[in-house]
Design a protein around this motif. Structure first.
Motif: not given
Length: 116
Positions: A76-83, A104-112
């Motif tokens: 329930g703590d979402g620790s897998l994703y937070r890690a 939960l979300g995660r920023s993706l690297p910008r494409r260059t």
């Protein structure tokens, strides 16, 4: 590369974590960890964590012999994703109003031009 073999009869059966076939397979897996890594897996696992509705465990049988296992447990703590770098985001979608849903979300690297 190893050659596979044909399997005549495969069955996946839901089993409690305390089932003797699960215990035997876990024991064999721990022995494999010792062989590969020099020590058993020390991740905490409580049998109740693999019970519905917060988890499940199954054994795969080949010709009635237990040969595989797998399970999942709710964290329930979402620790897998937070890690892995995920953070809270505003609730959205069909489950936005569900109090049991974690968003939960995660920023993706910008494409260059160099990595596109």
């Amino acid at each position: 590369m190893s050659q596979g073999h044909e399997v005549d009869d495969v069955e996946i059966v839901s089993r409690p974590y305390e089932h003797p076939h699960v215990s035997s397979l876990v024991e064999r897996l721990q022995a494999e960890y010792v062989r590969i890594y020099g020590a058993p897996d020390d991740s905490p696992a409580e049998p109740g964590q693999f019970s519905p509705p917060r988890g499940a465990f199954a054994v795969g049988y080949e010709n009635a012999v237990p040969v595989a296992m797998g399970g999942w447990r709710f964290r329930g703590d979402g620790s897998l994703y937070r890690a892995c770098g995920y953070t809270e985001v505003p609730a959205f979608g069909y489950y936005a109003d569900d109090p049991l849903t974690v968003h939960l979300g995660r920023s993706l690297p910008r494409r260059t031009a160099t990595n596109s």
